[in-house]
Design an enzyme around this catalytic site. Structure first.
Site, PDB file in Angstrom:
ATOM      1  CG  ASP A 159      -1.626  -1.361   1.357  1.00  0.00           C
ATOM      2  OD1 ASP A 159      -2.452  -1.660   0.496  1.00  0.00           O
ATOM      3  OD2 ASP A 159      -1.315  -2.121   2.293  1.00  0.00           O
ATOM      4  CG  HIS A 187      -3.345  -5.247   3.439  1.00  0.00           C
ATOM      5  ND1 HIS A 187      -2.888  -4.452   2.423  1.00  0.00           N
ATOM      6  CD2 HIS A 187      -3.751  -6.394   2.842  1.00  0.00           C
ATOM      7  CE1 HIS A 187      -3.012  -5.090   1.271  1.00  0.00           C
ATOM      8  NE2 HIS A 187      -3.536  -6.276   1.497  1.00  0.00           N
TER       9      HIS A 187
HETATM   10  P1  NAX Z   1      -2.084 -18.173  -4.076  1.00  0.00           P
HETATM   11  O1  NAX Z   1      -3.442 -18.749  -3.927  1.00  0.00           O
HETATM   12  O2  NAX Z   1      -1.454 -18.104  -5.410  1.00  0.00           O
HETATM   13  O3  NAX Z   1      -1.079 -18.992  -3.123  1.00  0.00           O
HETATM   14  C1  NAX Z   1      -1.346 -19.268  -1.803  1.00  0.00           C
HETATM   15  C2  NAX Z   1      -0.646 -20.564  -1.455  1.00  0.00           C
HETATM   16  O4  NAX Z   1      -0.799 -20.757  -0.050  1.00  0.00           O
HETATM   17  C3  NAX Z   1      -1.241 -21.782  -2.150  1.00  0.00           C
HETATM   18  O5  NAX Z   1      -0.219 -22.515  -2.787  1.00  0.00           O
HETATM   19  C4  NAX Z   1      -1.863 -22.558  -1.007  1.00  0.00           C
HETATM   20  O6  NAX Z   1      -1.850 -23.973  -1.207  1.00  0.00           O
HETATM   21  C5  NAX Z   1      -0.978 -22.134   0.154  1.00  0.00           C
HETATM   22  N1  NAX Z   1      -1.536 -22.393   1.494  1.00  0.00           N
HETATM   23  C6  NAX Z   1      -2.819 -22.363   1.893  1.00  0.00           C
HETATM   24  N2  NAX Z   1      -2.912 -22.716   3.181  1.00  0.00           N
HETATM   25  C7  NAX Z   1      -1.652 -22.961   3.613  1.00  0.00           C
HETATM   26  C8  NAX Z   1      -1.107 -23.377   4.845  1.00  0.00           C
HETATM   27  N3  NAX Z   1      -1.878 -23.612   5.901  1.00  0.00           N
HETATM   28  N4  NAX Z   1       0.227 -23.535   4.938  1.00  0.00           N
HETATM   29  C9  NAX Z   1       1.007 -23.312   3.868  1.00  0.00           C
HETATM   30  N5  NAX Z   1       0.550 -22.941   2.669  1.00  0.00           N
HETATM   31  C10 NAX Z   1      -0.776 -22.750   2.539  1.00  0.00           C
HETATM   32  O7  NAX Z   1      -2.137 -16.754  -3.369  1.00  0.00           O
HETATM   33  P2  NAX Z   1      -1.147 -15.524  -3.498  1.00  0.00           P
HETATM   34  O8  NAX Z   1      -1.562 -14.682  -4.637  1.00  0.00           O
HETATM   35  O9  NAX Z   1       0.250 -16.004  -3.447  1.00  0.00           O
HETATM   36  O10 NAX Z   1      -1.536 -14.691  -2.173  1.00  0.00           O
HETATM   37  C11 NAX Z   1      -1.273 -15.191  -0.899  1.00  0.00           C
HETATM   38  C12 NAX Z   1      -1.893 -14.316   0.175  1.00  0.00           C
HETATM   39  O11 NAX Z   1      -1.381 -12.994   0.140  1.00  0.00           O
HETATM   40  C13 NAX Z   1      -3.415 -14.145   0.054  1.00  0.00           C
HETATM   41  O12 NAX Z   1      -3.976 -14.305   1.343  1.00  0.00           O
HETATM   42  C14 NAX Z   1      -3.578 -12.721  -0.405  1.00  0.00           C
HETATM   43  O13 NAX Z   1      -4.825 -12.183  -0.029  1.00  0.00           O
HETATM   44  C15 NAX Z   1      -2.436 -12.069   0.343  1.00  0.00           C
HETATM   45  N6  NAX Z   1      -2.000 -10.747  -0.126  1.00  0.00           N
HETATM   46  C16 NAX Z   1      -1.621  -9.850   0.807  1.00  0.00           C
HETATM   47  C17 NAX Z   1      -1.112  -8.621   0.495  1.00  0.00           C
HETATM   48  C18 NAX Z   1      -0.683  -7.663   1.544  1.00  0.00           C
HETATM   49  O14 NAX Z   1      -0.302  -6.554   1.172  1.00  0.00           O
HETATM   50  N7  NAX Z   1      -0.724  -7.974   2.838  1.00  0.00           N
HETATM   51  C19 NAX Z   1      -1.016  -8.188  -0.930  1.00  0.00           C
HETATM   52  C20 NAX Z   1      -1.017  -9.323  -1.891  1.00  0.00           C
HETATM   53  C21 NAX Z   1      -1.967 -10.443  -1.543  1.00  0.00           C
HETATM   54  O15 NAX Z   1      -3.263 -10.063  -1.916  1.00  0.00           O
END
Ligand code: NAX
Length: 334
Positions: A159, A187
């Protein structure tokens, strides 16, 4: 070369991790001389995808990477780590209530917090990225009582970078000429991007952003909304959430923890509130302006806050209090 640093990335088979791991591996985060052990955690069904990620890390032939450990087991993943970047979380599915999402994530971050408590080095630095990032971070922190609260962060740097970039675009200057924007709070779409203390270099002269932009109406309305809604705009366009920019923001955040913030500059980070700074309730993970030296952060205090800002900072704090209270109920039952 220094002893290898053991860095865990969760959600390692996902889209953010795909960019992030490369940034870390090539030395952009912890330095070009810092050897690394990369630990990659994802869930069992993603292990074959993760195998592919490991193959690609090997194929990058980067000498800093001494070892790669890919696993679906928390006790393996969190063992003796120096850094934990918790990206993986339960995504919001269509029709899912916010409460259900929070409940699923409390379970994940309670379990990972306990694993941090049991297996990680006590000096571990923990950055929570998976949403709802502030509250997930709080749950992990509460579940790891033997690790100092100050070692927990949630990501609001994306952000912060977005705010900097939008101002730079509007003024036609490089983004690093815009300094000291602030992201306050959650966030989420209640976050408050504040430019009241931001400066910009225009034609070689340092001036306030508001003097350079000369359009208070834009700063108070469109600008704030663009930043609050930027994640949604990226999803709408890409049909996927921000990944390259998220990985860059994570890298910026960890690099600043490791090497400190530049003289005269602060960055935005979600850190624990002790109830003193800016009247933000005690015990929230809230995004503040921070400066870092010797891997220790301090909130930049005593900035003047006008009524407009005060309202917006309260709104986002109220949302975080509600999230915390709902999550706390689930924490006892998880
Ligand atoms: P993806 O869905 O591409 O990847 C997430 C991965 O996490 C998947 O491979 C899934 O199998 C794995 N996962 C789920 N549960 C798990 C667990 N208990 N232990 C280990 N791995 C696990 O998502 P991606 O685009 O990489 O985003 C990941 C997260 O970042 C989401 O929650 C998203 O909302 C968050 N974000 C946060 C941001 C921030 O500024 N704080 C910005 C970017 C993003 O939106």
């Amino acid at each position: 070369m220094a002893e290898p640093l053991k860095v865990l990335v969760t959600g390692a088979a996902g889209q953010i991790a795909y960019s992030l791991i490369f940034n870390i591996a090539k030395g952009d985060v912890f330095g070009k001389d810092q050897a690394l052990i990369l630990v990659l955690l994802d869930i069992a069904p993603m292990m074959s995808v993760l195998d592919g990620v490991v193959m690609e890390i090997q194929d990058c032939a980067i000498p800093l990477v001494k070892q790669v450990i890919a696993t679906d087991k928390e006790d393996v993943a969190f063992q003796s780590i120096d850094v934990a970047i918790l990206v993986g979380s339960m995504p919001r599915r269509e029709g899912m209530e916010r409460k259900d999402l929070l409940q699923a994530n409390v379970k994940i971050f309670k379990s990972q917090g306990s694993a941090l408590d049991k297996f990680a080095k006590k000096t571990v630095k923990v950055l929570v990225v998976g949403n709802p990032a502030n509250t997930n971070c709080l749950i992990a922190m509460k579940s790891a009582p033997s690790i100092p609260k100050e070692n927990f962060f949630c990501l609001t740097r994306l952000d912060h970078n977005r705010a900097r970039a939008q101002l730079a675009l509007r003024l036609g200057v490089p983004s690093n000429d815009v300094k000291n924007v602030i992201i306050w709070g959650n966030h989420s779409s209640t976050q408050y991007p504040d430019v009241n203390h931001a400066t910009v270099k225009c034609d070689g002269k340092e001036m306030s952003v508001s003097a350079a932009i000369k359009d208070d109406n834009w700063l108070k309305n469109d600008f704030i909304q663009i930043i609050q809604q930027r994640g949604a705009a990226v999803i709408k366009a890409r049909k996927l959430s921000s990944a390259m920019s998220a990985a860059k923001a994570i890298s910026d955040h960890m690099k600043d923890i490791w090497f400190g913030t530049p003289e005269g500059e602060w960055v935005s980070m979600g850190v624990i509130s002790d109830g003193n700074a800016y009247n933000i309730p005690d015990g929230l993970i809230y995004s503040f302006p921070v400066k870092i030296k010797n891997k220790t952060w301090n909130i930049v205090e005593c900035l003047s806050i006008n009524d407009f800002s005060c309202e917006k900072m309260k709104t986002t704090a109220t949302e975080l209090v509600e999230e915390r209270d709902t999550a706390s109920e689930f924490l006892t039952s998880a």
